[in-house]
Design a protein around this motif. Structure first.
Motif, PDB file in Angstrom:
ATOM      1  N   THR A   1       0.827  -1.210   0.000  1.00 39.99           N
ATOM      2  CA  THR A   1       0.000   0.000   0.000  1.00 39.99           C
ATOM      3  C   THR A   1       0.860   1.258   0.000  1.00 39.99           C
ATOM      4  O   THR A   1       0.568   2.228  -0.699  1.00 39.99           O
ATOM      5  CB  THR A   1      -0.935  -0.002   1.221  1.00 39.99           C
ATOM      6  OG1 THR A   1      -1.733  -1.202   1.215  1.00 39.99           O
ATOM      7  CG2 THR A   1      -1.857   1.205   1.206  1.00 39.99           C
TER       8      THR A   1
ATOM      9  N   SER B   1       2.352   1.736  -3.401  1.00 35.78           N
ATOM     10  CA  SER B   1       1.312   2.105  -4.360  1.00 35.78           C
ATOM     11  C   SER B   1       0.929   3.574  -4.245  1.00 35.78           C
ATOM     12  O   SER B   1       0.736   4.272  -5.255  1.00 35.78           O
ATOM     13  CB  SER B   1       0.078   1.227  -4.140  1.00 35.78           C
ATOM     14  OG  SER B   1      -0.980   1.611  -4.990  1.00 35.78           O
ATOM     15  N   ASN B   2       0.850   4.076  -3.015  1.00 33.41           N
ATOM     16  CA  ASN B   2       0.395   5.444  -2.784  1.00 33.41           C
ATOM     17  C   ASN B   2       1.516   6.456  -2.572  1.00 33.41           C
ATOM     18  O   ASN B   2       1.259   7.648  -2.435  1.00 33.41           O
ATOM     19  CB  ASN B   2      -0.531   5.477  -1.567  1.00 33.41           C
ATOM     20  CG  ASN B   2      -1.806   4.684  -1.796  1.00 33.41           C
ATOM     21  OD1 ASN B   2      -2.435   4.809  -2.847  1.00 33.41           O
ATOM     22  ND2 ASN B   2      -2.181   3.860  -0.832  1.00 33.41           N
TER      23      ASN B   2
ATOM     24  N   GLY C   1      -3.874  -2.419 -13.502  1.00 35.58           N
ATOM     25  CA  GLY C   1      -4.427  -1.499 -14.497  1.00 35.58           C
ATOM     26  C   GLY C   1      -3.630  -0.213 -14.639  1.00 35.58           C
ATOM     27  O   GLY C   1      -3.777   0.509 -15.637  1.00 35.58           O
ATOM     28  N   ARG C   2      -2.781   0.107 -13.652  1.00 33.77           N
ATOM     29  CA  ARG C   2      -1.964   1.333 -13.689  1.00 33.77           C
ATOM     30  C   ARG C   2      -0.576   1.065 -14.261  1.00 33.77           C
ATOM     31  O   ARG C   2       0.263   1.967 -14.314  1.00 33.77           O
ATOM     32  CB  ARG C   2      -1.827   1.897 -12.275  1.00 33.77           C
ATOM     33  CG  ARG C   2      -3.147   2.316 -11.641  1.00 33.77           C
ATOM     34  CD  ARG C   2      -3.021   2.486 -10.128  1.00 33.77           C
ATOM     35  NE  ARG C   2      -2.004   3.454  -9.753  1.00 33.77           N
ATOM     36  CZ  ARG C   2      -1.536   3.609  -8.515  1.00 33.77           C
ATOM     37  NH1 ARG C   2      -1.992   2.827  -7.534  1.00 33.77           N
ATOM     38  NH2 ARG C   2      -0.597   4.509  -8.260  1.00 33.77           N
TER      39      ARG C   2
ATOM     40  N   PHE D   1      -7.060  -5.190  -4.151  1.00 34.72           N
ATOM     41  CA  PHE D   1      -6.712  -4.091  -5.064  1.00 34.72           C
ATOM     42  C   PHE D   1      -5.669  -4.501  -6.108  1.00 34.72           C
ATOM     43  O   PHE D   1      -5.115  -3.662  -6.811  1.00 34.72           O
ATOM     44  CB  PHE D   1      -6.219  -2.868  -4.280  1.00 34.72           C
ATOM     45  CG  PHE D   1      -4.935  -3.038  -3.508  1.00 34.72           C
ATOM     46  CD1 PHE D   1      -3.699  -2.870  -4.126  1.00 34.72           C
ATOM     47  CD2 PHE D   1      -4.958  -3.349  -2.156  1.00 34.72           C
ATOM     48  CE1 PHE D   1      -2.520  -3.000  -3.417  1.00 34.72           C
ATOM     49  CE2 PHE D   1      -3.785  -3.476  -1.441  1.00 34.72           C
ATOM     50  CZ  PHE D   1      -2.557  -3.311  -2.069  1.00 34.72           C
ATOM     51  N   LYS D   2      -5.445  -5.799  -6.267  1.00 33.22           N
ATOM     52  CA  LYS D   2      -4.433  -6.245  -7.218  1.00 33.22           C
ATOM     53  C   LYS D   2      -4.770  -5.824  -8.655  1.00 33.22           C
ATOM     54  O   LYS D   2      -3.919  -5.268  -9.360  1.00 33.22           O
ATOM     55  CB  LYS D   2      -4.284  -7.768  -7.142  1.00 33.22           C
ATOM     56  CG  LYS D   2      -3.318  -8.325  -8.191  1.00 33.22           C
ATOM     57  CD  LYS D   2      -3.206  -9.839  -8.113  1.00 33.22           C
ATOM     58  CE  LYS D   2      -2.315 -10.355  -9.238  1.00 33.22           C
ATOM     59  NZ  LYS D   2      -2.192 -11.844  -9.180  1.00 33.22           N
ATOM     60  N   GLN D   3      -6.003  -6.063  -9.087  1.00 29.88           N
ATOM     61  CA  GLN D   3      -6.350  -5.753 -10.474  1.00 29.88           C
ATOM     62  C   GLN D   3      -6.292  -4.254 -10.741  1.00 29.88           C
ATOM     63  O   GLN D   3      -5.849  -3.816 -11.814  1.00 29.88           O
ATOM     64  CB  GLN D   3      -7.742  -6.311 -10.799  1.00 29.88           C
ATOM     65  CG  GLN D   3      -7.796  -7.836 -10.825  1.00 29.88           C
ATOM     66  CD  GLN D   3      -6.753  -8.443 -11.757  1.00 29.88           C
ATOM     67  OE1 GLN D   3      -6.558  -7.967 -12.888  1.00 29.88           O
ATOM     68  NE2 GLN D   3      -6.083  -9.489 -11.283  1.00 29.88           N
ATOM     69  N   ALA D   4      -6.716  -3.460  -9.762  1.00 30.16           N
ATOM     70  CA  ALA D   4      -6.638  -2.007  -9.938  1.00 30.16           C
ATOM     71  C   ALA D   4      -5.192  -1.559 -10.073  1.00 30.16           C
ATOM     72  O   ALA D   4      -4.870  -0.653 -10.856  1.00 30.16           O
ATOM     73  CB  ALA D   4      -7.301  -1.309  -8.749  1.00 30.16           C
ATOM     74  N   LEU D   5      -4.307  -2.212  -9.345  1.00 26.64           N
ATOM     75  CA  LEU D   5      -2.883  -1.878  -9.415  1.00 26.64           C
ATOM     76  C   LEU D   5      -2.312  -2.253 -10.779  1.00 26.64           C
ATOM     77  O   LEU D   5      -1.586  -1.462 -11.404  1.00 26.64           O
ATOM     78  CB  LEU D   5      -2.142  -2.623  -8.293  1.00 26.64           C
ATOM     79  CG  LEU D   5      -0.657  -2.314  -8.106  1.00 26.64           C
ATOM     80  CD1 LEU D   5      -0.446  -0.837  -7.803  1.00 26.64           C
ATOM     81  CD2 LEU D   5      -0.078  -3.175  -6.982  1.00 26.64           C
TER      82      LEU D   5
END
Length: 504
Positions: free
Chosen positions: A438, A441-442, A475-476, A469-473
């Motif tokens: 986290t 990521s942030n 996607g970036r 939140f793996k897929q959202a990560l």
């Protein structure tokens, strides 16, 4: 010992993997005779060796240090003549720590003899000072790394030597895997050094210091009790008891007390004992039995005799036995054989925490953090977490990091939270690995790094944890970045497991 009187002049202690061992050297008065003696003590027995009768020489010499030196030389000579096989004679291995009766001349005698003994001159002083500086009074931590070092050497030799029992290696692993410094071992690099007066002097100044002795004795006492617990129920211990050789910790303490060199500080009555109006006489009587109550309490607990265990633990806890305080708190917290009582659990966790028990420091920190048996107090929670984290408690590192991240009880600081997450994550704590992912990521406490963030998410998934939140990560990120993260995750986990860690 009968009606003999005398004093212990010096003692040395070995944190032996086969059970800690204590040595005492002193003099004994028998009627008009004065004789030096040496006694070795182990939970499986002990022996007293009588040395020089110096009655006549005392009458013509006021130099007691000279007499002591002669007796110590006699001791080492007997050791040499026995071929080093007698456990009671001599200083045949470097001790974990030493103490004397406060006489500088006696200290000088012991130091002189040890510095000229075979143990000092066969030791790799680069290795010895490395371990001393790394672990200090954490004798358990040092023992774990030293045992793993020996294990790895034997494992390597077993590849070429078929006579080395593979089953023995497996049993060695499972016996020691619970020790953090054994399981999380890394090969150490230290320069080998031969004996030198400077190296010996540096070592001596540490292991004979008052502060070191105080902390090391506490670890020594826990190891003595733990060694007995390890073999409890075995034929070996059964034989030792039947032959009358068994020596519990309180017998060792009583021997040192009898000969005027107490090795454990006097227990202090707790506030609860004082408020109950216990007299000083009763407190002292309880102190004499405290270690015995602790051991009997443990035996009762293992036999599921919880009422007896609670009573015995409480008796020992009220006069300051830290292990009893911690075990009693655990019983109240989990409701094991007693009514679950978070208030009593918090009280005893805090008493044990004040005596430096890392697990108790974490648990009372959690109590103040979550309100178990006490009012929520994030400041106190942070303080206890910090103390436990300093002793290597991974969950305390994680929880303290969360307090810094949120600004609860401490000034908000991602910069202070990040290294706490990092340390615990690399030691394998899943919650900390999640917090670290986290943070990356942030960009909390560190520049944003999506590859590192996904690496830690992948590590968690490989260890069986689902991260929403793996897929959202992903996607970036670019496909190459995601592939790099997966490769790094596999490599990290391979290294982690090859160094003895296991999946949790």
């Amino acid at each position: 010992m009968g009606a003999r009187t005398g004093s212990i002049l010096a003692s040395w202690f070995l944190f032996n993997p086969n059970g800690p061992t204590a040595y005492a050297f002193g003099y004994m008065e028998e009627s008009t005779n004065l004789r030096f003696f040496c006694r070795w003590m182990h939970f499986s027995g002990g022996e007293i060796y009588m040395l020089d009768d110096v009655s006549a020489r005392v009458a013509v010499s006021a130099n007691f240090a000279e007499l002591t030196m002669n007796a110590l030389i006699s001791l080492t000579n007997q050791m040499a003549m026995s071929g080093g096989k007698s456990p009671g004679l001599g200083i045949h291995a470097l001790p974990s720590f030493v103490m004397t009766n406060g006489n500088a001349e006696i200290d000088k005698c012991l130091k002189f003899l040890m510095s000229r003994g075979a143990a000092a001159h066969s030791t790799d002083w680069g290795r010895e000072l490395y371990y001393l500086k790394k672990y200090g009074t954490d004798l358990f931590g040092r023992a774990g790394e030293e045992t793993r070092e020996a294990y790895e050497q034997l494992l390597k030799e077993s590849e070429k030597d078929s006579s080395i029992d593979k089953e023995f290696l497996k049993l060695s692993w499972y016996r020691h895997a619970h020790i953090d410094s054994f399981q999380n071992w890394r090969p150490s690099a230290y320069p080998s050094k031969p004996f030198s007066e400077a190296a010996f002097g540096e070592w001596w100044s540490v292991i004979s210091s008052t502060a070191f002795i105080r902390e090391a004795l506490a670890a020594f006492g826990r190891a003595w009790v733990g060694s007995i617990q390890l073999v409890e129920g075995s034929e070996f211990l059964k034989t030792v008891r039947e032959e009358g050789r068994f020596m519990p910790l309180y017998d060792v303490a009583r021997f040192f007390d009898q000969f005027h060199l107490p090795i454990f500080p006097q227990y202090r009555a707790s506030e609860s004992a004082s408020k109950a109006g216990l007299s000083q006489t009763k407190t002292r009587q309880s102190r004499d039995e405290a270690d015995k109550d602790f051991l009997l309490g443990f035996e009762a607990y293992k036999a599921n005799k919880f009422a007896d265990a609670e009573r015995l633990y409480r008796q020992a806890a009220e006069v300051g036995v830290a292990g009893a305080q911690y075990n009693l708190a655990q019983m109240y917290f989990h409701g094991e054989g007693v009514a679950q009582d978070y208030t009593k659990a918090a009280h005893w966790f805090e008493q044990a925490a004040k005596q430096g028990i890392a697990e108790a420091q974490h648990n009372i920190g959690l109590a103040y953090d979550e309100g178990y048996g006490v009012e929520v107090d994030k400041v106190r929670a942070a303080s206890w977490y910090e103390q436990a984290a300093a002793q290597g408690m991974l969950n305390s590192m994680q929880n303290l990091g969360l307090l810094y991240a949120s600004g609860d009880g401490v000034p908000q600081s991602y910069g202070k939270a990040f290294p706490l997450f990092m340390k615990a994550a690399h030691e394998g704590l899943p919650d900390a690995q999640h917090s670290l992912a986290t943070s990356y990521s942030n960009g909390w406490g560190t520049p944003p790094d999506l590859v590192e963030a996904l690496k830690w998410v992948e590590i968690l998934q490989l260890r069986g944890f689902n991260i929403p939140f793996k897929q959202a990560l992903i996607g970036r990120m670019s496909e190459q970045q995601a592939n790099d993260a997966r490769r790094l995750a596999r490599q990290w986990l391979q290294d982690f497991e090859s160094n003895g860690r296991t999946r949790s």
